[in-house]
Design an enzyme around this catalytic site. Structure first.
Site, mmCIF file in Angstrom:
data_model
loop_
_atom_site.group_PDB
_atom_site.id
_atom_site.type_symbol
_atom_site.label_atom_id
_atom_site.label_comp_id
_atom_site.label_asym_id
_atom_site.label_seq_id
_atom_site.Cartn_x
_atom_site.Cartn_y
_atom_site.Cartn_z
ATOM 1 N N SER A 1 2.785 -75.868 -43.481
ATOM 2 C CA SER A 1 2.870 -77.327 -43.575
ATOM 3 C C SER A 1 4.174 -77.917 -43.032
ATOM 4 O O SER A 1 4.306 -79.129 -42.927
ATOM 5 C CB SER A 1 2.633 -77.777 -45.022
ATOM 6 N N LYS B 1 3.593 -83.447 -53.674
ATOM 7 C CA LYS B 1 4.518 -83.806 -52.599
ATOM 8 C C LYS B 1 4.930 -85.272 -52.708
ATOM 9 O O LYS B 1 6.100 -85.617 -52.516
ATOM 10 C CB LYS B 1 3.880 -83.520 -51.237
#
Ligand code: ADP
Length: 698
Positions: A600, A643
């Protein structure tokens, strides 16, 4: 001087002495000395008495008698004697038959969960569904068919079983039983072996074809034990010799009923609570136990490497011990507790066997009814235990284990949720625990927020609760120093700073300037979401890409992909196509000691490189997360909520996610999105202008 044999013996005595102390069942023996025959006989009389009064099964009782006889013939001075006594103490002190009654009152369960935990809506719903299924299973009837051609035997059995609360039907022979089985479902058939027309074995064979889930218990005369063994081979659940011992009958039927009910229940997988530390996994486990009226056990599996730790050592080993599962069951004294297997993702694997395979057995309802601890050497029924697992990262679990589990995610908390939990639970609890309950202490909202923002940086509540405890400890001391002053204490931001010292976390993002070649990324770790910075720099060299910061293989490949993409599209970014000639590029991700991996960070690395090569500074307060492909596309990532929460904590203003994560973003609660702009993008071109500041720096 010791010779080796003496030393070996004294070591053994020390080991078994400790073990016996920890068991502490009968009289404690601090020091194991040579025993006189009188002492030995007192000890064995005690054990025999304990055997008579213990609630144990017939098989265990027989085993204990054998062991006692062996000990009686043994010299009490030899190590085997001590090992044997310890073993018997352990065997007899296990809760073979002890169960607590489940309290299956749904309204009460809901109230307990609600009263003890804030939020966690999905978790509570899943738990209540689980309990609802359990309640329904509990109230459904258990139908028994008694087949016997002797009327007296038939009616006696019917009477005894009805008194136990079962639904009982009768059949006059095997054929009659089979006819009844075709018309109605029975959970259990109790059949005599010798009957006219169709005997028990024939009934067993035919019944298994019509209704394979119906259990069959064979009743046999002494002369027909070999047929009973034959019946067991053909699939009978058990056999009862004549004359029937009523206690054995009751306990056999009860065990079969319990087993069937548990199987019904556990066809749904074992719950596995997964999420960052401090999000309430353990404490909700305790609430489930309270809601069910069961006892609670928790063992941590972190760092467990040896199978024997779970399953025990064989008694042939010097200082051998039972495994942790049986030790805990013995400590708690019932065989149906709520058993939490904490940090199941942290178990190891090495040459001493695979603890994960023991867990597979423990969690499998088909097998755990006969769990074999090597020390105990006789199966123990764990099928009534309610197992709950917890994990920080379920992806680490071996696939067969994950397959047995239903993962219930425990998300990180927003600042607003943390404040509410502190008000409702943490502050009152800490005040109580620090003796401040009767002092008038008020925590202002600003003070609570200050602890969250300036003194903790976490998804859960562990450190937050610890900081509140520190404040309370210091307040307790202040109270004692000014004992005559009983005026109310108001805890505000200033007092927090006085008590906890200078703030521990600065808001690096919000406070840092924009820089060339440095981008902000978001990653997901076992502690929840985290912010990372990616730094890129260029120097003279010969086309080397240097990657540092304890980077794993996947993240290294992401960096190579990003560089190749930029080299092959140099003109689109107004770069010289030969920019790499005569230079090296170095990409570093700080916190160099922490290993990092995963795809990611791809897009964040790509933008750090574009910023470096175009000399356009990258915005610190825009964070990125997305896998990056060689054709410049962004692929979806996981852990969106965590996140976003990490970005909020760090003061990020906007986050860019791949377009395919749109659905996850729409699922977020409003207070999770508060204060951050969430942007989605399909390719790197559409986001470069959001991250890069147009004024170039030379
Ligand atoms: P975990 O097992 O997930 O690491 P814990 O269950 O130990 O976390 O939780 C840490 C602390 O936070 C405990 O004191 C717990 O009571 C409290 N806590 C966590 N979540 C909640 C919640 N939703 N409501 C009330 N208290 C909570």
């Amino acid at each position: 001087m010791f010779d080796t044999a003496t030393l070996g013996l004294s070591m053994l005595r020390i080991a078994t002495g400790i073990e016996r102390q920890s068991m502490g069942f009968f009289k404690k023996i601090e020091r194991i000395e040579e025993k006189s025959p009188e002492e030995q006989s007192i000890e064995l009389v005690d054990l025999r008495r304990a055997k008579e009064s213990a609630r144990i099964t017939k098989a265990v009782s027989e085993l204990a008698s054998k062991e006692l006889e062996r000990l009686e013939r043994m010299d009490p001075g030899i190590p085997e004697y001590t090992i044997g006594v310890s073993y018997l103490e352990f065997l007899l002190s296990l809760p073979w038959q002890n169960l607590t009654d489940d309290s299956l009152d749904m309204a009460r369960a809901e109230k307990i969960l609600e009263l003890q935990h804030y939020g966690l809506k999905h978790v509570k719903e899943r738990i209540l569904e689980y309990l609802a299924v359990k309640t329904l299973c509990n109230f459904s009837d258990f139908n028994i068919l008694v087949a016997d051609d002797e009327e007296i035997a038939r009616t006696n059995l019917e009477y005894v079983l009805r008194k136990e609360g079962y639904q009982v039907s009768t059949a006059v022979n095997g054929q009659d039983a089979l006819d009844k089985l075709k018309q109605k479902d029975f959970e259990l058939i109790l059949t005599d072996l010798k009957m006219e027309k169709m005997d028990g074995i024939q009934l067993l064979e035919s019944a298994k074809q019509i209704a394979p889930n119906t259990e069959i218990v064979m009743i046999t005369g002494y002369a027909t034990v070999s047929s009973a063994v034959d019946a067991l081979k053909k699939g009978a659940a058990h056999y009862l010799p004549k004359p029937i011992d009523l206690e054995e009958l009751r306990s056999t039927v009860r065990q079969i009923r319990e087993k069937k009910r548990y199987l019904q229940l556990t066809r749904s997988p074992i719950l596995c609570f997964s999420g960052p530390p401090g999000t309430g996994k353990t404490s909700i486990g305790k609430s489930i136990a309270e809601a069910l009226g069961r006892k609670f056990i928790r063992i941590s599996l972190a760092g467990l490497r040896d199978e024997a730790e779970l399953r025990g050592h064989r008694r042939t080993y010097v200082g051998s011990m039972p495994g942790r599962i049986m030790t805990e069951i013995r400590r708690i004294g019932v065989r149906n507790p709520v058993f939490m297997l904490d940090e199941i993702d942290k178990i190891g694997q090495d040459f001493r066997g695979d603890p994960a395979s023991v867990l597979l057995e423990v969690l499998d309802p088909e097998q755990n009814g006969r769990f074999l601890d090597h020390y105990l050497d006789v199966p123990f029924d764990l099928s009534s235990v309610m197992f709950i697992a917890t994990a920080n990262v379920v992806e680490r679990l071996p696939a067969p284990l994950l397959d047995r589990l239903e993962v219930v995610p425990f998300p990180g908390y927003t600042e607003k949720e943390k404040r509410a939990i502190a008000r409702q639970f943490l502050v009152p609890r800490q005040l109580r625990e620090h003796g401040l309950k009767n002092r008038s202490v008020e925590f202002l909202d600003g003070a609570i927020s200050k602890i969250i923002v300036d003194y903790t940086l976490e998804a859960g509540l562990r450190n937050f609760e610890r900081e509140i405890a520190t404040v309370c400890r210091k307040l307790a001391r202040l109270c004692l120093q000014s004992e005559n002053d009983r005026s109310p204490i108001v805890v505000d931001e200033k007092l927090i700073e006085n008590l906890l010292g200078p703030r521990r976390f600065t808001h690096e993002i919000a406070e840092a300037g924009h820089r060339v070649g440095v981008t902000t990324g978001l990653v997901w770790t076992e502690f929840g979401g985290e912010i990372i910075f990616i730094e890129a720099t260029r120097m003279k060299g010969n086309q080397q890409l240097i990657l540092t910061g304890s980077l794993g293989e996947i993240i290294r490949e992401s960096a190579q992909t990003a560089l190749s993409y930029i080299r092959s599209h140099a003109q689109d970014f107004s770069l010289d196509p030969d920019f790499f000639d005569g230079s090296d590029i170095h990409v570093h991700i700080p916190s160099g000691a922490v290993p990092k991996d995963g795809p990611s960070a791809g897009v964040t690395i790509a933008l750090a490189l574009i910023s470096l090569l175009t000399r356009k500074p990258a915005r610190r307060d825009v964070a990125l997360s997305g896998e990056f492909t060689l054709s410049g596309r962004l692929l979806p990532v996981s852990g969106i909520r965590e996140k976003v929460l990490a970005a909020q904590r760090a003061g990020v203003k906007a986050i860019i996610f791949p377009e395919a994560n749109k659905i996850d973003i729409e699922d977020l609660d409003t207070d999770v999105r508060e204060g951050v702009e969430l942007i989605v993008a399909g390719d790197i071109f559409s986001i470069a202008h959001r991250v890069l500041i147009q004024d170039t720096v030379t």
